[in-house]
Design a protein around this motif. Structure first.
Motif, mmCIF file in Angstrom:
data_model
loop_
_atom_site.group_PDB
_atom_site.id
_atom_site.type_symbol
_atom_site.label_atom_id
_atom_site.label_comp_id
_atom_site.label_asym_id
_atom_site.label_seq_id
_atom_site.Cartn_x
_atom_site.Cartn_y
_atom_site.Cartn_z
ATOM 1 N N PRO A 37 44.365 42.980 50.424
ATOM 2 C CA PRO A 37 44.435 44.285 49.749
ATOM 3 C C PRO A 37 44.605 44.110 48.240
ATOM 4 O O PRO A 37 45.257 43.158 47.782
ATOM 5 C CB PRO A 37 45.686 44.919 50.374
ATOM 6 N N TYR A 38 43.993 45.014 47.487
ATOM 7 C CA TYR A 38 44.107 44.984 46.036
ATOM 8 C C TYR A 38 44.499 46.376 45.570
ATOM 9 O O TYR A 38 43.783 47.355 45.777
ATOM 10 C CB TYR A 38 42.786 44.533 45.404
ATOM 11 N N GLN A 39 45.645 46.443 44.926
ATOM 12 C CA GLN A 39 46.239 47.724 44.572
ATOM 13 C C GLN A 39 45.323 48.610 43.744
ATOM 14 O O GLN A 39 45.294 49.826 43.910
ATOM 15 C CB GLN A 39 47.548 47.472 43.798
ATOM 16 N N PHE A 40 44.528 48.022 42.832
ATOM 17 C CA PHE A 40 43.769 48.811 41.875
ATOM 18 C C PHE A 40 42.285 48.906 42.229
ATOM 19 O O PHE A 40 41.466 49.182 41.351
ATOM 20 C CB PHE A 40 43.913 48.200 40.480
ATOM 21 N N ILE A 41 41.917 48.716 43.485
ATOM 22 C CA ILE A 41 40.506 48.587 43.813
ATOM 23 C C ILE A 41 39.693 49.821 43.431
ATOM 24 O O ILE A 41 38.603 49.699 42.862
ATOM 25 C CB ILE A 41 40.295 48.226 45.311
ATOM 26 N N LEU A 42 40.153 51.035 43.719
ATOM 27 C CA LEU A 42 39.330 52.214 43.415
ATOM 28 C C LEU A 42 39.198 52.455 41.906
ATOM 29 O O LEU A 42 38.071 52.591 41.404
ATOM 30 C CB LEU A 42 39.880 53.440 44.133
ATOM 31 N N PRO A 43 40.288 52.519 41.148
ATOM 32 C CA PRO A 43 40.094 52.691 39.694
ATOM 33 C C PRO A 43 39.359 51.521 39.065
ATOM 34 O O PRO A 43 38.641 51.701 38.079
ATOM 35 C CB PRO A 43 41.521 52.832 39.154
ATOM 36 N N PRO B 127 49.450 49.904 28.560
ATOM 37 C CA PRO B 127 49.842 51.298 28.342
ATOM 38 C C PRO B 127 48.700 52.293 28.182
ATOM 39 O O PRO B 127 48.932 53.427 27.782
ATOM 40 C CB PRO B 127 50.648 51.206 27.044
ATOM 41 N N ALA B 128 47.442 51.886 28.457
ATOM 42 C CA ALA B 128 46.340 52.838 28.335
ATOM 43 C C ALA B 128 46.627 54.073 29.181
ATOM 44 O O ALA B 128 47.125 53.981 30.301
ATOM 45 C CB ALA B 128 45.036 52.186 28.775
ATOM 46 N N SER B 129 46.296 55.234 28.637
ATOM 47 C CA SER B 129 46.616 56.489 29.301
ATOM 48 C C SER B 129 45.337 57.236 29.694
ATOM 49 O O SER B 129 44.389 57.291 28.914
ATOM 50 C CB SER B 129 47.445 57.369 28.347
ATOM 51 N N SER C 126 42.811 45.156 25.626
ATOM 52 C CA SER C 126 42.221 46.317 26.270
ATOM 53 C C SER C 126 42.196 46.064 27.768
ATOM 54 O O SER C 126 41.172 45.704 28.332
ATOM 55 C CB SER C 126 40.799 46.561 25.750
ATOM 56 N N ILE C 127 43.326 46.226 28.397
ATOM 57 C CA ILE C 127 43.460 45.947 29.822
ATOM 58 C C ILE C 127 43.822 47.246 30.540
ATOM 59 O O ILE C 127 44.875 47.821 30.284
ATOM 60 C CB ILE C 127 44.518 44.869 30.077
ATOM 61 N N PRO C 128 42.944 47.724 31.429
ATOM 62 C CA PRO C 128 43.199 49.015 32.057
ATOM 63 C C PRO C 128 44.233 48.990 33.168
ATOM 64 O O PRO C 128 44.750 50.020 33.549
ATOM 65 C CB PRO C 128 41.822 49.398 32.620
ATOM 66 N N PHE C 129 44.540 47.790 33.695
ATOM 67 C CA PHE C 129 45.502 47.697 34.785
ATOM 68 C C PHE C 129 46.480 46.565 34.487
ATOM 69 O O PHE C 129 46.137 45.577 33.842
ATOM 70 C CB PHE C 129 44.804 47.402 36.121
#
Length: 535
Positions: A165-171, A333-335, A440-443
């Motif tokens: 499982p990967y927590q951020f798979i959908l985004p 911290p990207a929002s 620039s890291i989204p996760f």
């Protein structure tokens, strides 16, 4: 998830562009244009500060390239302006552990008129998975290449089976553009042409000058069912390369641009003339230490003293050129955040100059000539490079040097280019402290390789961080879905901050200025179907 060196370089390169281009930021609520105010079949022209480089979406992870690809290619799912996952090429999806199933929309076509099939999508996954492709999307859109994919053309479904499982798979899959048609059959052709199902086609490419795109009429499968038939949707998009921010501001004034990122002092004259300005958060700048065994900053007392000497709100104001007076509180911290984690910032040492001096005393650094501390005849002099291509970095680095001078630490500041940054971090390691390293890291998972795992040249752990609590907890967080996984990420970050492996310094803020147009964004990246040209 641990990033390979090429993927991590793509992220650091991406943010360098974020800081100077219009391809960055947070989110807004809508285009804001009424139907009576829009222009039919207009042209929308916006500027970016650098050329996207690679046109192959499997290889281009720089922020400016990603912004271009959003016009030409669709992902399986999108994120809306508030970060909610909505439909893209897939109308339905289901996540069951490491198994992710998608039902594709019917009637989707590629820019060459060919139908999009489940097999086409599966072929894209296989191409990305193949090590020979050297895709930069592994580690960004997918955690690794240890997955399988099955396509059922009759049912129009695609099933992705991850190793775990990967927590951020959908985004994360929002960052996976899907070539189709001729581009799927011959991926090498994507180096010079575009072949996707997106709302626009590439009609002219003049590197380092401009890229012209033309609207696809009949496109109805955009984010949450958005189409190009909405009144005010531009017929033509022009992405101009404008390196100088004042030049971009002048082009806004003359009407040659509809939108540009203006972070510096030109923004005041533009808004005073009636233009619209909105600010977005696309990442964060952090202070990174080299904890290699021969480095002064290997001593946690020295690192903590440095952190306690900093006035982070003041530094944040300087590095963002007044766009933010608050420091960042996260490694990502990207929002809007996929995983809110501001609670982790409670572990960042607070400002206490006198306590910082005591820590240096404890570490054996005593007062020396010229106010610089010494130990065993060696000055407490730290090599501190900073990226010179962003205007806010130099004054911020100089301010940090002043604040550290107050406790007897000398910084030797060295301006570097993007290429030198990468070499210094991952090859030579010739630095002690990086005052404002922007990512620039989204996760949160994107920092895993930078702050954990093998050291260069065998890995990307440029800080030589050996924080077992962080590594173990972050590994568990990546594999844990939902709020429990986010809570684990908070614990992992607290381990970093309390050990002063990094110090969050400032958010990365981009100030979009627009005229005769409107649009929505996701983390500042333009949502193409939301653009409206106005009178």
């Amino acid at each position: 998830m641990r990033l390979s060196r090429s993927r991590l370089l793509a992220l650091t390169a991406g943010l360098a562009l974020c800081l100077t281009s219009a391809a960055c930021g947070g989110s807004d609520d809508g285009s804001g244009a009424g139907s009576a105010d829009v222009v039919t079949d207009g042209t929308f022209t916006f500027s970016v500060a650098d050329d996207p480089g690679a046109l192959n979406p499997m290889l281009g992870s720089r922020t400016v390239a990603v912004n271009l690809f959003r016009f030409l290619y669709d992902p399986l799912v999108h994120a809306d302006a508030n970060g909610k996952v909505v439909s893209g090429l897939a109308s339905q999806w289901q996540v069951d552990g490491g198994k992710v199933s998608f039902t594709l929309k019917s009637g989707v076509t590629c820019s060459d008129g060919s139908p999009l099939t489940a097999s086409t999508v599966a072929k894209m996954f296989d191409n990305v998975k193949n090590p020979a492709s050297a895709s930069t999307l592994i580690g960004i859109a997918l955690p690794n290449n240890k997955f399988t994919v099955q396509a059922d053309d009759a049912a129009n479904t695609v099933t992705l089976n991850l190793e775990q499982p990967y927590q951020f798979i959908l985004p994360a899959l929002e960052f996976l553009p899907i070539p189709c048609g001729a581009g799927a059959a011959n991926p090498a052709s994507l180096a010079t042409t575009a072949s996707g199902s997106g709302p626009y086609t590439l009609t002219e490419a003049v590197p380092n000058d401009h890229y012209t795109l033309t609207r696809r009429d009949g496109y109805t499968w955009g984010p949450d069912g958005a189409s190009t038939a909405t009144a005010g949707a531009p017929k033509t998009i022009v992405m101009k390369i404008v390196a100088n921010e004042t030049t971009a501001a002048n082009l806004l004034t003359t009407g040659d641009l509809n939108a540009a990122a203006i972070n510096g002092p030109d923004r005041q004259r533009l808004t005073a003339s009636g233009m619209t300005a909105k600010q977005y958060n696309s990442g964060g700048a952090m202070m990174l230490f080299n904890e290699g065994s021969t480095r002064i900053t290997a001593d946690p007392n020295v690192r903590k003293a440095i952190a306690m000497a900093l006035d982070r709100p003041q530094i944040a104001s300087v590095v963002t050129r007044g766009l933010s007076k608050e420091p960042s509180n996260s490694v990502a911290p990207a929002s809007p955040q996929a995983c809110p984690d501001s609670a982790a910032s409670s572990a960042v040492p607070g400002t206490n100059v006198e306590e910082a001096k005591k820590l240096l005393d404890t570490a054996g650094w005593v007062a020396g000539s010229g106010g610089v501390r010494q130990k065993d005849g060696k000055e407490l002099n730290l090599n501190a490079p900073y990226l010179s291509t962003y205007a806010g970095n130099q004054p911020a680095a100089e301010l940090i040097a002043q604040q550290l001078q107050a406790i007897g630490i000398k910084l030797t500041l060295t301006p570097v280019t993007q290429g030198t940054l990468s070499t210094t971090l991952f090859s030579t390691g010739d630095y002690d402290i990086w005052p404002t390293l922007a990512l620039s890291i989204p996760f949160q998972s994107g920092v895993f390789g930078l702050l954990g795992g093998p050291f260069p040249p065998n890995g990307t752990n440029a800080g030589h961080v050996a924080n077992k609590t962080f590594t173990d907890t972050a590994t568990q967080a990546n594999q844990t879905v939902g709020q429990q996984g986010c809570d684990l990420w908070i614990t992992a970050e607290q381990a970093l901050f309390s050990n002063v492996d990094v110090v969050p310094i400032a958010p990365v803020i981009t100030n979009w200025v627009t005229t005769k147009s409107s649009f929505s964004t996701m983390q500042g990246r333009i949502i193409p179907t939301s653009i409206r040209v106005t009178k």
